[in-house]
Design a protein around this motif. Structure first.
Motif, PDB file in Angstrom:
ATOM      1  N   ALA A  36       3.950  23.545   4.819  1.00 24.31           N
ATOM      2  CA  ALA A  36       4.841  22.418   5.123  1.00 24.31           C
ATOM      3  C   ALA A  36       5.942  22.295   4.084  1.00 24.31           C
ATOM      4  N   VAL A  59      -0.229  22.638   8.754  1.00 25.73           N
ATOM      5  CA  VAL A  59      -1.252  22.708   7.703  1.00 25.73           C
ATOM      6  C   VAL A  59      -0.583  22.982   6.353  1.00 25.73           C
ATOM      7  N   GLY A  69       6.132  24.361  -4.295  1.00 27.02           N
ATOM      8  CA  GLY A  69       6.843  25.208  -3.337  1.00 27.02           C
ATOM      9  C   GLY A  69       8.269  25.495  -3.765  1.00 27.02           C
ATOM     10  N   ALA A  70       8.886  26.442  -3.046  1.00 23.82           N
ATOM     11  CA  ALA A  70      10.284  26.772  -3.309  1.00 23.82           C
ATOM     12  C   ALA A  70      11.179  25.608  -2.906  1.00 23.82           C
ATOM     13  N   ALA A 179      -4.719  27.663   4.077  1.00 26.37           N
ATOM     14  CA  ALA A 179      -4.869  28.427   5.314  1.00 26.37           C
ATOM     15  C   ALA A 179      -4.850  29.916   5.016  1.00 26.37           C
ATOM     16  N   ALA A 215       4.637  29.878   7.722  1.00 26.90           N
ATOM     17  CA  ALA A 215       5.771  29.337   6.950  1.00 26.90           C
ATOM     18  C   ALA A 215       5.287  29.042   5.533  1.00 26.90           C
TER      19      ALA A 215
END
Ligand code: ADP
Length: 394
Positions: A36, A59, A69-70, A179, A215
């Protein structure tokens, strides 16, 4: 949460599981979106727009947005500078989305000055309008300025807005869940923190769906290789974005000079070095030494800064935060679509029903539109007029 069948539109907002205290029962979803960040939240939202009858589960290993995250560390610089002409219409669509649907995502319009040997304006004259940049640039090193339009915003705010809008529109969201890919779906580990601050798996579920969107940012290509045995040409690189403490305001332009981008941010400047190459598998970023003193900047980044000193003398002053160790300098892993530092955001079907979605270094300008491309393809809807045809090397 039971009783839904694929093809039936939920009438209300989706369900959110934030922690393991909230019981989760695998259900049937039409699409699983893993990760996300801005790419995963956007594709989820666009899928809800285009196929409201599809049930979607998003997820995420951390929270929304994840601190690691980036997305949260991305510069948030939308610009057409350097973008192939064929992608301009799409980039303009993205900007309209940012400023419209996403309420500006904490951003604003700015000028971008590309400083060098050509350009329609005189650097000295142009910078005279911005006294705050007086000691930053030496116009002798880059006498001409090309002027571009830009929009600066906060990608973390965008991911949050897209994720919240997707849930309001009916998508389900499972947070703090790691995940991994399995044939036909994903294995989901719900994580929790022990009282000794260790992250442990509380429970594991397997969920299957006819469509899976990967993603996971820089971790995506590895996840498809590891889980499905699919090799791709995509790579990743660690990019640091050190801070330069010179005063800036809402009207300070973004500068491109000597290969670096200087993005005004929170009353100072964020330096965005170029991505030169992929980092080899197993590479762990480390701080380099500057005249024998350890810094938090990796060697490549130090070299970039040193080679820009003539044009940007402020980099040789205390205004530059070099840190003492890696943790002192903001940095994130970036996906490199096609393994190429200049790779534009990309999506492609890497195994039947499994779609890899990569943002990477240019996601500030084409990330949302690439997420839309994938949503449109899955939904069987035509792309907006003027967009280049899809492209798909693995
Ligand atoms: P992008 O620009 O592609 O959205 P990000 O790195 O911001 O890239 O987003 C990827 C997201 O995927 C991050 O929020 C990260 O926490 C999440 N993520 C990475 N690996 C996993 C995983 N194994 N399971 C769940 N989420 C993951």
């Amino acid at each position: 949460m039971t009783g839904h069948t694929p093809g039936q539109a939920p009438a209300t907002a989706g369900q959110v599981w934030a922690h393991v205290g909230q019981p989760f029962t695998p259900d049937s979803w039409d699409v699983l979106v893993l990760g996300a960040g801005r790419m995963g939240t956007a594709v989820t939202l666009f899928l809800r727009d285009l196929r409201p009858e599809w049930r979607v589960l998003l997820v995420e290993e951390g929270g929304l947005p994840n601190e690691d995250g980036a997305t949260i560390l991305a510069p948030g610089l939308w610009t057409l500078a350097g973008l192939p002409e064929a992608r301009h219409a799409e980039a303009q669509w993205e900007r309209a989305q940012l400023e419209g649907r996403f309420g500006g995502a904490g951003g604003q319009a700015r000028t971008l000055l590309s400083l060098g040997q050509d350009g329609e304006e005189d650097t000295g004259a142009r910078l005279a309008r911005h006294p705050e940049l007086a000691g930053v640039v030496d116009p002798a090193g880059a006498p001409r300025a090309a002027v571009h339009e830009a929009f600066t915003y906060r990608p973390g705010a965008l991911a949050l807005a897209a994720g919240q809008a997707a849930v309001r529109a009916g998508a389900d969201l499972l947070l703090n869940t790691r995940a991994s890919l399995i044939p036909g779906g994903a294995c989901l580990e719900r994580l929790t923190v022990t009282n000794t601050h260790q992250i442990v798996t509380h429970e594991t579920h397997e969920v299957r769906a006819p469509r899976v969107v990967v993603a996971l940012g820089a971790a995506g290509p590895h996840a498809t290789e590891h889980g499905l045995g699919v090799h791709t040409r995509h790579a990743r690189a660690y990019r640091q974005t050190p801070r330069l403490n010179v005063p800036t305001s809402d009207t300070t332009p973004v500068l491109h000079a000597a290969g670096l981008t200087l993005r005004p941010q929170s009353g100072g400047v964020t330096i965005i070095p170029p991505v030169h190459h992929r980092d080899p598998h197993g590479y762990a970023p480390q701080g380099g030494h500057l005249t024998g003193v350890p810094t938090g900047l990796r060697r490549e980044t130090l070299e970039d800064l040193v080679s820009a000193l003539e044009v940007l003398p402020a980099l040789a002053t205390d205004a530059l935060e070099t840190g003492r160790s890696l943790a002192d300098v903001p940095g994130a892993w970036l996906a490199l679509p096609h393994g190429d530092p200049a790779g534009l955001p990309w999506h492609g079907e890497v195994a039947p029903g499994v779609h890899l979605l990569l943002g990477g270094p240019q996601a500030d300008t084409l990330g949302l539109s690439t997420a839309y491309r994938l949503a449109a393809q899955l939904a069987g809807v035509a792309l907006p007029e003027g967009w280049a045809a899809p492209f798909s090397p693995r």
